[in-house]
Design an enzyme around this catalytic site. Structure first.
Site, PDB file in Angstrom:
ATOM      1  N   SER A  23      36.539  29.949  33.247  1.00 19.98           N
ATOM      2  CA  SER A  23      36.268  30.576  31.869  1.00 19.98           C
ATOM      3  C   SER A  23      37.703  29.438  30.825  1.00 19.98           C
ATOM      4  CB  SER A  23      37.042  32.141  31.378  1.00 19.98           C
ATOM      5  OG  SER A  23      36.166  32.859  32.342  1.00 19.98           O
ATOM      6  N   LYS A  73      46.953  34.719  27.894  1.00 15.78           N
ATOM      7  CA  LYS A  73      45.949  33.658  26.985  1.00 15.78           C
ATOM      8  C   LYS A  73      45.656  34.392  25.722  1.00 15.78           C
ATOM      9  CE  LYS A  73      44.406  32.484  31.320  1.00 15.78           C
ATOM     10  NZ  LYS A  73      43.121  32.898  32.394  1.00 15.78           N
ATOM     11  N   ARG A 127      40.499  29.418  43.809  1.00 17.24           N
ATOM     12  CA  ARG A 127      39.445  27.957  43.616  1.00 17.24           C
ATOM     13  C   ARG A 127      40.317  26.769  44.644  1.00 17.24           C
ATOM     14  NH1 ARG A 127      38.786  28.440  37.475  1.00 17.24           N
ATOM     15  NH2 ARG A 127      41.464  28.878  38.242  1.00 17.24           N
ATOM     16  N   HIS A 176      33.248  34.384  39.068  1.00 19.14           N
ATOM     17  CA  HIS A 176      33.749  35.124  39.732  1.00 19.14           C
ATOM     18  C   HIS A 176      32.535  36.529  39.558  1.00 19.14           C
ATOM     19  CE1 HIS A 176      35.760  34.226  35.003  1.00 19.14           C
ATOM     20  NE2 HIS A 176      36.835  34.428  36.166  1.00 19.14           N
TER      21      HIS A 176
HETATM   22  O1  PNS Z   1      41.842  36.131  35.291  1.00 17.19           O
HETATM   23  P1  PNS Z   1      43.503  35.678  34.535  1.00 17.19           P
HETATM   24  O2  PNS Z   1      44.109  35.911  33.255  1.00 17.19           O
HETATM   25  O3  PNS Z   1      43.942  34.892  35.406  1.00 17.19           O
HETATM   26  O4  PNS Z   1      43.789  37.339  35.166  1.00 17.19           O
HETATM   27  C1  PNS Z   1      45.430  37.634  34.998  1.00 17.19           C
HETATM   28  C2  PNS Z   1      45.329  39.299  35.018  1.00 17.19           C
HETATM   29  C3  PNS Z   1      44.480  39.827  33.497  1.00 17.19           C
HETATM   30  C4  PNS Z   1      44.590  39.672  36.450  1.00 17.19           C
HETATM   31  C5  PNS Z   1      47.214  39.185  35.181  1.00 17.19           C
HETATM   32  O5  PNS Z   1      47.419  38.859  34.135  1.00 17.19           O
HETATM   33  C6  PNS Z   1      47.386  40.912  35.518  1.00 17.19           C
HETATM   34  O6  PNS Z   1      47.437  41.662  36.274  1.00 17.19           O
HETATM   35  N1  PNS Z   1      47.361  41.901  33.959  1.00 17.19           N
HETATM   36  C7  PNS Z   1      48.427  42.868  33.869  1.00 17.19           C
HETATM   37  C8  PNS Z   1      49.737  43.314  33.531  1.00 17.19           C
HETATM   38  C9  PNS Z   1      49.851  43.286  35.440  1.00 17.19           C
HETATM   39  O7  PNS Z   1      50.206  43.937  35.978  1.00 17.19           O
HETATM   40  N2  PNS Z   1      50.946  41.772  35.390  1.00 17.19           N
HETATM   41  C10 PNS Z   1      50.842  41.950  36.910  1.00 17.19           C
HETATM   42  C11 PNS Z   1      52.930  42.215  36.657  1.00 17.19           C
HETATM   43  S1  PNS Z   1      54.140  40.818  36.787  1.00 17.19           S
END
Ligand code: PNS
Length: 161
Positions: free
Chosen positions: A128, A41, A90, A17
């Site tokens: 993570s 998660k 990745r 990250h």
């Molecule tokens: O590190 P991650 O867990 O892959 O991150 C995922 C994250 C937090 C970026 C994603 O779940 C997210 O964008 N959450 C906010 C809610 C949202 O906008 N969801 C996408 C629209 S369907």
């Protein structure tokens, strides 16, 4: 001013990250790292704790700010005047889900683009989840996370035992 948002759950932030944050900060005038909720998660650290860990690591990067937000990513991006969301990739296995998210986000707000940044080859194995698994077995975390947060991860793991 060119502004980007780098969102994630960052539970905890890894060297992978951090590598994406540094490279994004070289391209954009301003980068908002946003700790968000991933409903799939169940996090180890609270969102406030994750924000604090990231702030500690990026404090020397003048154009990077760390925040947390509820709600939709595109709404957060809009509130920051950002037209770009950066996601690290990745491997091909990341692509399916991230592409789907990018298209869903574009459907909600076509003005915001997702930019995929290839992870450094040094960190393609890193996540993570891998960090938490290693920490569970007291492995050396120095190749996985910034040194400043190793004690926090160890302590958090101990508190969960
Ligand atoms: O590190 P991650 O867990 O892959 O991150 C995922 C994250 C937090 C970026 C994603 O779940 C997210 O964008 N959450 C906010 C809610 C949202 O906008 N969801 C996408 C629209 S369907």
């Amino acid at each position: 001013m060119k502004t980007a948002v780098y969102p994630g759950s960052f539970d905890p932030i890894t060297l992978g990250h951090l590598n994406i944050i540094k490279r994004t900060a070289r391209i954009f005038d301003k980068v908002y790292v946003c700790v968000m909720k991933n409903s799939d998660k169940n996090p180890l650290f609270t969102r406030e704790e994750r924000v604090e860990l990231i702030q500690r690591i990026v404090k020397h990067l003048d154009n990077v700010e760390v925040e947390t937000a509820d709600g939709l990513l595109v709404e957060y991006a809009k509130s920051k005047g950002a037209r770009v969301v950066v996601k690290g990739l990745r491997a091909v296995s990341d692509f399916d889900w991230e592409f789907q998210m990018a298209l869903a986000n574009r459907k909600i707000d076509p003005a915001i683009d997702t930019l995929f940044m290839a992870a450094s080859e040094k960190y393609t194995f890193l996540s993570s989840t891998v960090v938490k698994e290693m920490a569970k077995y007291n492995a050396d975390l120095r190749d996985f996370v910034p040194r400043e947060i190793i004690d926090d991860i160890v302590k958090k793991m101990e508190s969960k035992r």
